[in-house]
Structure formats: C-alpha cells, structure tokens
Write a protein that holds these residues in place. Sequence first.
Motif, short mmCIF file in Angstrom:
data_model
loop_
_atom_site.label_atom_id
_atom_site.label_comp_id
_atom_site.label_asym_id
_atom_site.label_seq_id
_atom_site.Cartn_x
_atom_site.Cartn_y
_atom_site.Cartn_z
N GLU A 1 -15.80 18.47 19.78
CA GLU A 1 -15.92 17.83 21.30
C GLU A 1 -17.19 16.68 21.21
OE1 GLU A 1 -14.88 20.74 24.93
OE2 GLU A 1 -16.84 21.40 23.53
N GLN A 2 -18.14 16.79 20.44
CA GLN A 2 -19.06 15.73 20.39
C GLN A 2 -18.44 14.61 19.60
OE1 GLN A 2 -22.81 17.11 19.05
NE2 GLN A 2 -23.09 18.72 20.62
N ARG A 3 -17.84 14.93 18.52
CA ARG A 3 -17.24 13.71 17.88
C ARG A 3 -15.98 13.05 18.58
NH1 ARG A 3 -15.85 17.34 13.78
NH2 ARG A 3 -13.89 16.13 13.47
N MET A 4 -15.46 13.81 19.38
CA MET A 4 -14.14 13.34 20.07
C MET A 4 -14.52 12.67 21.56
SD MET A 4 -11.64 13.54 18.26
CE MET A 4 -10.20 13.52 19.35
N PHE A 5 -15.96 12.81 22.00
CA PHE A 5 -16.19 12.10 23.43
C PHE A 5 -15.72 10.84 23.43
CE2 PHE A 5 -18.50 10.70 26.87
CZ PHE A 5 -17.98 11.60 28.06
N PRO A 6 -15.87 9.88 22.45
CA PRO A 6 -15.63 8.58 22.75
C PRO A 6 -13.95 8.39 22.86
CG PRO A 6 -17.28 8.59 20.92
CD PRO A 6 -16.70 10.04 21.18
N VAL A 7 -13.28 9.20 22.27
CA VAL A 7 -11.83 8.97 22.26
C VAL A 7 -11.41 9.50 23.83
CG1 VAL A 7 -9.60 10.01 21.45
CG2 VAL A 7 -11.56 9.55 20.00
N GLU A 8 -11.91 10.72 24.18
CA GLU A 8 -11.46 11.09 25.56
C GLU A 8 -12.17 10.33 26.53
OE1 GLU A 8 -9.14 13.78 25.77
OE2 GLU A 8 -9.37 13.41 23.72
N ALA A 9 -13.11 9.51 26.32
CA ALA A 9 -13.59 8.71 27.36
C ALA A 9 -12.64 7.51 27.69
CB ALA A 9 -14.90 8.15 27.10
#
Length: 323
Positions: free
Chosen positions: A269-277
């Motif tokens: 989730e920490q790695r993917m936060f920019p993607v989900e934002a």
Amino acid sequence: MATFTRLDDRDFAALGGTFELGAIQAWRPIAAGTINSNFEIHAGAGRFFVRVNEGKSEADVAWEAALVADLAAAGVSTPPARLTRDGDPFARHPVGDTVRLISVFPWIDGHHLGAGEVTPAATAAVGTALARLHLASAAIPPARHRAGRYTYGHIKARFASFAESRDPSLAHAIALIADEIAELDAQGALRAALPRGIIHGDLFRDNVLFDGGRVVAVIDFEQAAAGAFLYDLAVGVNDWCWRDASFASSLVDAMLAGYQRERPLTDLEQRMFPVEARAAAMRFTVTRITDVHLAGIEKPDKDFRDYLARLEALRALPVSAGP
C-alpha cells in the motif's frame, strides 16, 4: 440543490406514525445533496434527518441500511437508520402515483468544514475515522459485498464515450486521461492485490460532520461498495488536502498519520499510494466531464478542471505514504 420529491404536512404526519416519531412540530427541506431529497424534522421524539431515496431499489436502500447498522455497532461514528414500527430500516411511502423509499436518521449536531477550515488536526481526525471504518468493514463477509457504480472498468467505458470528442476544452484532459489509463492498466496486478473490503467511496468534506474538532459522523454511504482501502484513502486525500491549487503536505501527512495510527499501511500500500491517488483524481475528472460538462450543467463546484489539476500535480509530484 433541488428537492426532487416534495412532501407536505400530511406526508410528515404519516411518516411520524410509521417511524414512531411522535407529533411533528416542524419540518423544512434541506438544500444539500445532488441525488436525494432531504428534510429536517422536529418531532416529539426528537430531531431527525429524513431522506427520500431517489432512483434506488429496495435492495440498495436495505443494503446501505444494514451496512451502516453494522458499522455503527462496531463503533464507527455513523448514525444508523431508525426502524419503522414494523422493524424495517425504511418506509414505502406513497407520494402521488409513486411509492418513495424513505429513510429516517437521528439528527447529529455538527457541521461540515469549509476548505479554509481544514487543518492538519482535522485531516488526522478524518484519517483515523476512515481507518476505523475500514477495520470494521473488513469483518463483513464477502458474500455481503456489492460492486460499486464507479468501478475502474466503468470509468474506462465512460472515458471511451468521449475520447474522440472534438470539444477543444477537453483535448488536454483526453490526452492526460488516456495516458493515465495506460499506466493504471500496467499496474493492474498490483492494484488487484491491495487489501480490500467495503469502502465509503466518497469521503468528501460534505460527508463528514465535525463538532469541537471531533469527527462526530461519517455520512452518506450511497457509493459504498467493495474496493481497495487504499483507494478510499486516496479519495479523501484528493478532497481534503488540496489547498490553493496544490496539495498541502502538512494536510496529507496528517491524514496519512491519523489513518496509520489505527490501521498501518502494508508495504504494498505504501508503494502503491501514488498510483491510487492518481486513479482517484482521474475518476472524478472523468465523471465530472460526463455528468456535468458534457451534460451542459452549470455547477462551478463540479468543474472537471479542478480534478484534472490534481491529476497533473500528482503526476508531477507523486504523493508518498511511506516513511
């Protein structure tokens, strides 16, 4: 906002009996919301919020009522629907030649924060409230999940409906959204692996009530559905943390910290936060293009360019949820 269904004194007297509210003392329409007709009433049993569920099936209204009841029972700050004298969470009330599905909720004293009132303490409180909602919803079995109205596939289909538009005001948006969709497609496997459960889906400022610096209610679960918890958090960051045409790092950091005090993000989730934002910013850009801009509706507060600007900012300076 419009009141789509008009009720009168006779309607409220009947509803007072159906929901065992006592004598109706006063009522007024509430000019808020974009889908339902809402009212405030004062009755012998207290003060209540009345919602006419516009365009929804009985299954939808029942599902939302059951979800909110479960979340409230688990300690989430959200008011469950009041039951009718027959034990139902909504009433089937005739209005003219149609039957309306009407829900009644206890009135919560609180207020929505204006954009200029949002502080790091406020976003931290919202992050904490959202994390508690996710922890509670994780206990709801998958058999009770439902698909959302705004899935990624649905958003892609909406984009395809205007991707060939010759509207010059959409040219830049179309190019940016197409590029973003290509990137999201490439991240599909990782996005599918994110922790999931029932999410709110629309945690904007007008869906949270504050009182004295505390979150006293999270409301409006009409868009609640199965989804990635991280995406839900990203929706909140996009609305609460945008200030003066940029993301305020103090607001973002506080929301993420408030969330992680209750539910720490996984490494993925920490790695993917920019993607989900970016996915969240893209989703609201697309729906505002289709529902407002192309529909010719004058809603300055729903201008797609506001979320297009967020998408551009996120692509230039990705938000990180990591240390």
